[in-house]
Design a protein around this motif. Structure first.
Motif, PDB file in Angstrom:
ATOM      1  N   LYS A   1      -4.779   5.299   0.737  1.00 45.88           N
ATOM      2  CA  LYS A   1      -3.584   5.895   0.796  1.00 45.88           C
ATOM      3  C   LYS A   1      -3.245   6.899  -0.502  1.00 45.88           C
ATOM      4  O   LYS A   1      -2.774   7.888  -0.175  1.00 45.88           O
ATOM      5  N   ALA A   2      -3.610   6.289  -1.680  1.00 51.76           N
ATOM      6  CA  ALA A   2      -3.578   7.185  -2.706  1.00 51.76           C
ATOM      7  C   ALA A   2      -4.478   8.256  -2.670  1.00 51.76           C
ATOM      8  O   ALA A   2      -3.950   9.357  -3.031  1.00 51.76           O
ATOM      9  N   TYR A   3      -5.577   8.076  -2.117  1.00 55.45           N
ATOM     10  CA  TYR A   3      -6.698   8.945  -2.177  1.00 55.45           C
ATOM     11  C   TYR A   3      -6.341  10.056  -1.232  1.00 55.45           C
ATOM     12  O   TYR A   3      -6.273  11.298  -1.363  1.00 55.45           O
TER      13      TYR A   3
ATOM     14  N   ARG B   1       1.702   9.244  -6.057  1.00 59.66           N
ATOM     15  CA  ARG B   1       2.266  10.539  -5.964  1.00 59.66           C
ATOM     16  C   ARG B   1       3.082  10.861  -7.260  1.00 59.66           C
ATOM     17  O   ARG B   1       2.908  12.097  -7.853  1.00 59.66           O
TER      18      ARG B   1
ATOM     19  N   VAL C   1      -3.301  10.914  -0.330  1.00 58.06           N
ATOM     20  CA  VAL C   1      -2.064  11.674  -1.047  1.00 58.06           C
ATOM     21  C   VAL C   1      -2.660  12.830  -1.760  1.00 58.06           C
ATOM     22  O   VAL C   1      -2.261  13.896  -1.645  1.00 58.06           O
TER      23      VAL C   1
ATOM     24  N   SER D   1       0.673  -1.044   0.081  1.00 62.00           N
ATOM     25  CA  SER D   1      -0.009   0.079  -0.042  1.00 62.00           C
ATOM     26  C   SER D   1       0.871   1.122   0.136  1.00 62.00           C
ATOM     27  O   SER D   1       0.414   2.401  -0.548  1.00 62.00           O
ATOM     28  N   LYS D   2       1.966   1.204   0.691  1.00 61.40           N
ATOM     29  CA  LYS D   2       2.991   2.165   0.526  1.00 61.40           C
ATOM     30  C   LYS D   2       3.563   2.591  -0.784  1.00 61.40           C
ATOM     31  O   LYS D   2       3.944   3.504  -1.250  1.00 61.40           O
TER      32      LYS D   2
ATOM     33  N   THR E   1      -7.833   4.769  -9.326  1.00 61.95           N
ATOM     34  CA  THR E   1      -6.709   4.283  -8.301  1.00 61.95           C
ATOM     35  C   THR E   1      -6.309   2.573  -8.999  1.00 61.95           C
ATOM     36  O   THR E   1      -5.414   2.519  -9.570  1.00 61.95           O
TER      37      THR E   1
ATOM     38  N   ALA F   1      -4.350   0.416  -0.077  1.00 60.22           N
ATOM     39  CA  ALA F   1      -3.541   1.095  -0.982  1.00 60.22           C
ATOM     40  C   ALA F   1      -4.432   2.135  -1.803  1.00 60.22           C
ATOM     41  O   ALA F   1      -4.007   3.402  -2.035  1.00 60.22           O
ATOM     42  N   HIS F   2      -5.628   1.754  -2.037  1.00 56.00           N
ATOM     43  CA  HIS F   2      -6.606   2.832  -2.717  1.00 56.00           C
ATOM     44  C   HIS F   2      -6.702   4.026  -1.619  1.00 56.00           C
ATOM     45  O   HIS F   2      -6.631   5.358  -2.073  1.00 56.00           O
TER      46      HIS F   2
ATOM     47  N   SER G   1       1.141   4.146  -3.225  1.00 60.65           N
ATOM     48  CA  SER G   1       0.981   5.382  -2.947  1.00 60.65           C
ATOM     49  C   SER G   1       1.979   6.144  -3.509  1.00 60.65           C
ATOM     50  O   SER G   1       2.072   7.403  -3.936  1.00 60.65           O
TER      51      SER G   1
END
Length: 510
Positions: free
Chosen positions: A232-234, A180, A236, A172-173, A195, A229-230, A176
């Motif tokens: 964390k991307a959201y 980014r 970010v 997940s990191k 995502t 993952a989704h 993300s």
């Protein structure tokens, strides 16, 4: 296909088929055109591995599909690979020209993680990959075609797969960090982000993930990590880019409709929906978040019976629940087909235990009468209407982006009346849902052109444009359905009785 038993099966199938016949009859009786709402958008979708080719040039590194399709002996029929695919890495200007011919409002494509970040991490950005996507985006914007971008569409870097892939909590990191980079590189022009495409398929298609012997464990680890993952991307995008870029971010879930075989099978149909797509929708779009309660209870009970010290379904911490809950500006929906669901004594011992399907404990099938002799696709548009209605009723009527819907022909050729009939029927069902209040903002057909269709290689053909794979030039030729879709986009109405005139080249239509 699984065979069903029981004295009353024939009568139930007759009822189902009668309903379909009546629905189809009503569709063809409708001689009125139906107008699409003002501001409604139309587009087409593809993904990187399925069309780009250029699998090992200009600094791109290996992804999981590069890896699996190069195994010896061949993993897929005909030894198909995406090495060249539709050659869009070199023919992107022709792809944009097709978008113009159709009159698309937008085009949804995906970025190849390994083309942008060849090490899988943001320590090195591949300039050639960045230039390719910049060129594609700028070419589209030159003609007022809106780019919509999927960050992940099935092509995980092989380097990450070797250290656990989507089952590694660190993924997940990693994702993300990749997101980014994409936001930084392209977010000044891209305002619509997806995502991940089809998390269920990401976690359950074991020919790509390697989870075949770990069903009921690895797929649930994957599900949790995909959702994180989704989320964390959201996060970010919200924290670092939304204020300056003013875009939106969502996820794409594949949603079939599961029709109960009889009234006694309503629970079975609901159970399969919970497992197949509820596990990804509920954590994001429900008021409470987290995996669905029924799914959690079922897996915990079975895990205990099987001797596990805790549930095989991993827990979300309270902080993780909040990270994921509400982490979407829209609901991206892929829909192709409907199945019948049932559960009876024949299911006992049918599935290996433990496993995802044993936990779900439902049998699904597609009646032979629904299948076209020319295609694996089915034209059961009432299922599409029911899916859209359920999402409206169960999840507070979120904005829906229909990101994929299409017809698979295994014959090819440009006279694709079955695809055109399918599109008329499904667009009609979508308009019915809109008329009843479903907040559907856009529709994207799969696919702009024929492409590499994962497990079936090049056998399946979904394209509005036929691709010539034998000439070496990859010519794109519009099918009859392309002319139909062009008319819908031009007139902004659905005319059930419209028949295209293919004597006029599509590029010359006004």
């Amino acid at each position: 296909m699984l065979q069903i038993n029981g004295d009353n099966v024939k009568s139930h199938l007759l009822l189902i088929l009668c309903a379909i016949t009546l629905s189809t009859a009503e569709l063809h009786k409708d001689t009125q055109t139906k107008k699409f709402p003002d501001g409604f958008l139309f587009g087409a979708s593809t993904s990187a591995y399925q069309i780009e080719g250029a699998w090992n040039v200009d600094g791109k590194s290996e992804n999981i599909w590069d890896h699996i399709t190069h195994k010896i002996p061949c993993f897929l029929s005909n030894c198909d690979t995406g090495d060249v695919a539709a050659n869009s890495y070199y023919l992107y200007k022709r792809d944009v020209e097709m978008m113009r011919e159709l009159g698309l409002d937008f085009y949804r494509f995906s970025i190849s993680w390994t083309r942008i970040l060849p090490t899988s991490f943001p320590d090195k950005i591949n300039e050639a990959g960045k230039n390719y996507y910049n060129n594609l985006i700028n070419e589209m914007l030159k003609y007022n075609i809106t780019p919509m971008v999927t960050l992940y569409h099935g092509d995980l870097p092989q380097k990450l797969q070797q250290i656990g892939g989507w089952t590694n909590p660190e993924v997940s990191k990693w994702f993300s960090d990749y997101a980014r980079v994409a936001f930084e590189l392209f977010g000044d022009r891209v305002k619509h982000w997806f995502t991940l495409n089809e998390p269920k398929e990401t976690c359950n298609q074991d020919y790509a993930t390697g989870f075949r012997d770990l069903s009921g464990i690895a797929d649930y680890l994957c599900a949790k990590n995909v959702l994180l993952a989704h989320g964390k991307a959201y996060e970010v995008y919200n924290n670092e880019f939304r204020a300056s870029q003013n875009g939106n971010v969502g996820i794409v879930v594949s949603v079939k409709w599961y029709e109960p075989e009889t009234e006694k099978e309503i629970d079975a149909a609901e159970d399969v929906a919970i497992f197949e797509w509820g596990q990804f929708i509920h954590p994001i779009f429900s008021e409470t978040g987290d995996f669905p309660k029924k799914m959690k209870e079922r897996i915990a009970k079975k895990s205990a019976e099987q001797g596990f010290p805790s549930s095989r379904l991993p827990n979300f911490s309270p902080e993780e629940v909040e990270l994921v809950r509400g982490s979407a500006d829209f609901f991206g929906l892929n829909h192709y087909s409907t199945c019948i669901a049932y559960r009876n004594e024949s299911i006992n011992g049918l599935y290996e235990s433990p496993s995802y399907h044993d936990d779900m404990n439902v049998i699904t099938y597609t009646p032979n009468d629904w299948k076209s002799t020319e295609s694996a696709s089915t034209n059961v548009s009432w299922g599409f209407y029911k899916v859209l209605t359920k999402i409206r009723n169960d999840y507070g009527n979120p904005p829906i982006y229909i990101t994929e819907n299409g017809f698979n022909s295994e014959i090819g050729g440009i006279l694709d009346d079955n695809r055109m009939s399918y599109l008329k029927s499904y667009l009609n069902a979508m308009l019915d849902a809109i008329s009843e209040g479903s907040d559907i903002r856009l529709y994207s057909i799969w696919s702009l052109m024929d492409n590499f269709e994962w497990g079936t290689g090049y056998k399946s053909k979904y394209g509005l444009y036929e691709v010539n794979y034998t000439s070496g030039k990859f010519e794109r030729v519009p099918r009859k359905s392309a002319y139909f879709y062009r008319n819908v986009l031009k007139t902004r109405v659905l005319d059930i009785n419209f028949e295209p005139d293919m004597s006029v080249p599509i590029c010359e239509e006004n």
